[in-house]
Design a protein around this motif. Structure first.
Motif, short mmCIF file in Angstrom:
data_model
loop_
_atom_site.label_atom_id
_atom_site.label_comp_id
_atom_site.label_asym_id
_atom_site.label_seq_id
_atom_site.Cartn_x
_atom_site.Cartn_y
_atom_site.Cartn_z
N ASP A 63 -0.33 4.33 0.64
CA ASP A 63 -1.65 5.59 0.49
C ASP A 63 -1.40 5.92 2.22
O ASP A 63 -2.08 7.17 3.16
N ARG B 112 1.37 16.35 -3.83
CA ARG B 112 2.17 15.83 -4.29
C ARG B 112 3.53 16.11 -4.12
O ARG B 112 4.34 17.18 -3.53
N ASP C 26 0.81 -1.04 0.22
CA ASP C 26 0.38 0.05 -0.42
C ASP C 26 0.77 1.45 0.19
O ASP C 26 2.31 1.23 0.34
N PRO D 111 -3.19 11.42 -6.99
CA PRO D 111 -2.96 11.84 -5.54
C PRO D 111 -3.24 11.25 -4.44
O PRO D 111 -3.57 11.62 -3.69
N ASP D 112 -3.58 10.13 -4.70
CA ASP D 112 -3.94 8.97 -3.61
C ASP D 112 -2.92 8.42 -3.30
O ASP D 112 -2.96 6.86 -3.11
N MET D 113 -1.72 8.46 -4.02
CA MET D 113 -0.43 7.94 -3.51
C MET D 113 0.41 8.82 -2.26
O MET D 113 1.70 8.56 -2.65
#
Length: 326
Positions: free
Chosen positions: A103, A185, A101, A265-267
């Motif tokens: 996140d 970011r 993962d 954007p979800d990392m």
């Protein structure tokens, strides 16, 4: 004298590690196909890891240290079978891409890793490295260091990712440069020479365990600003939204027609891994500006307007800028 075997040793990262060991006075052997010379002060043994008998030229000796960087789990398993019993210590250079993962900001070495691909399943880079790591742990137990770098950067980078920005700002000079939306970011980089120093130090001390070899997290706008400053860019930066770029098939992160280092954007966890263990072990992180200056010198030597493995060509970028302005 310390006897060191570097599996590879003629590539970018493995070559730097071989050089560090040679500089430290070790007797260094590089096992590689022979298409490129081994670093000065080392000995090249030709061996193709895709063929039977690849390790015959090095399997008859005892090794104080073996270094492997391969992302091919078959190669890693084969090396362990041939050499694992003859190595006092083993350093495997893996990657933070093994984590399952991305996140969770600040996750450390205990975070869950990907499950290695099974028969018939696709084996991407992260799963391949995870499978190789599992082989190292199974074969060597307490005789191995597993190093998980983030984005490796600096002079000679064959991926063209990090160097894109400082090179593009230099090429554009007073012209505009297309940049992504940087809100939320960031990036986490490690200079190739800092990584090589660290890998050599772990082998010297025969440290065992798993460590993230990553830099401090830096916001992408700060990284781009530093790159602009180093390059002396006097033009404007023109921001395009994620949706606009994706509609025009501009890719994230790497590869042709991409904006390197731009992540979805979800990392947030991908660029905020914990480097506490690396720091505790004495790992060095040189200033970002120093790495950017070294990288720009290399970019200029290789050609700012050359064909790249990552990023936009200047012509493609200018076309996108014109469309955005229109």
């Amino acid at each position: 004298m310390t006897d060191v075997l570097v599996l590879g040793g003629t590539g970018w990262v493995s070559g730097r590690i071989a050089e560090r060991w040679a500089d430290a006075g070790a007797s260094v052997t590089c096992l590689a196909r022979g298409g490129r010379p081994a670093p000065y002060g080392t000995t090249l043994v030709v061996g193709d890891r895709d063929v039977v008998g690849a390790y015959d030229g090095v399997a008859g000796r005892e090794w104080d240290e073996v270094v492997d960087i391969s992302s091919n789990p078959v190669h890693v398993a084969g090396a362990l079978e041939a050499l694992g019993g003859r190595a006092k210590h083993w350093t495997y250079i893996s990657t933070v891409s093994v984590y399952a993962d991305h996140d969770e900001p600040g996750a450390g070495e205990s975070a869950a890793v990907l499950t290695p691909a099974g028969p018939g399943e696709d084996e991407d880079y992260g799963r391949a490295k995870a499978k190789a790591e599992a082989s190292v742990r199974s074969a060597l137990g307490g005789r191995a260091a597993i190093v998980r770098p983030g984005l490796i950067v600096g002079p000679g980078d064959p991926t063209d990712r990090f160097g894109y920005w400082v090179g593009r700002f230099a090429l554009a000079a007073v012209g505009d440069v297309l940049v992504p939306d940087v809100a939320g970011r960031g990036a986490q980089v490690i200079d190739v020479d800092d990584l090589a120093d660290f890998a050599q130090a772990l082998g010297r001390e025969r440290w065992t365990g798993v460590v993230n070899a990553v830099g401090d997290p830096v916001a992408l706008d700060a990284l781009l600003g530093e790159a602009r400053s180093v390059a002396g860019h006097a033009g404007a930066t023109v921001v395009a939204t994620d949706a606009w770029l994706e509609e025009r098939e501009v890719a994230h992160w790497a590869g042709p027609r991409s904006l390197p280092l731009w992540l979805p954007p979800d990392m947030p966890g991908f660029w905020t891994r914990s480097n506490a263990v690396y720091r505790l072990l004495g790992g060095r992180l040189r200033p970002l500006a120093e790495t950017l200056r070294r990288t720009l010198d290399d970019e200029r030597a290789r050609g700012l307007d050359r064909d790249r493995r990552a990023g936009l060509s200047r012509a493609d970028e200018l076309a996108l800028l014109a469309e955005l302005a229109g």
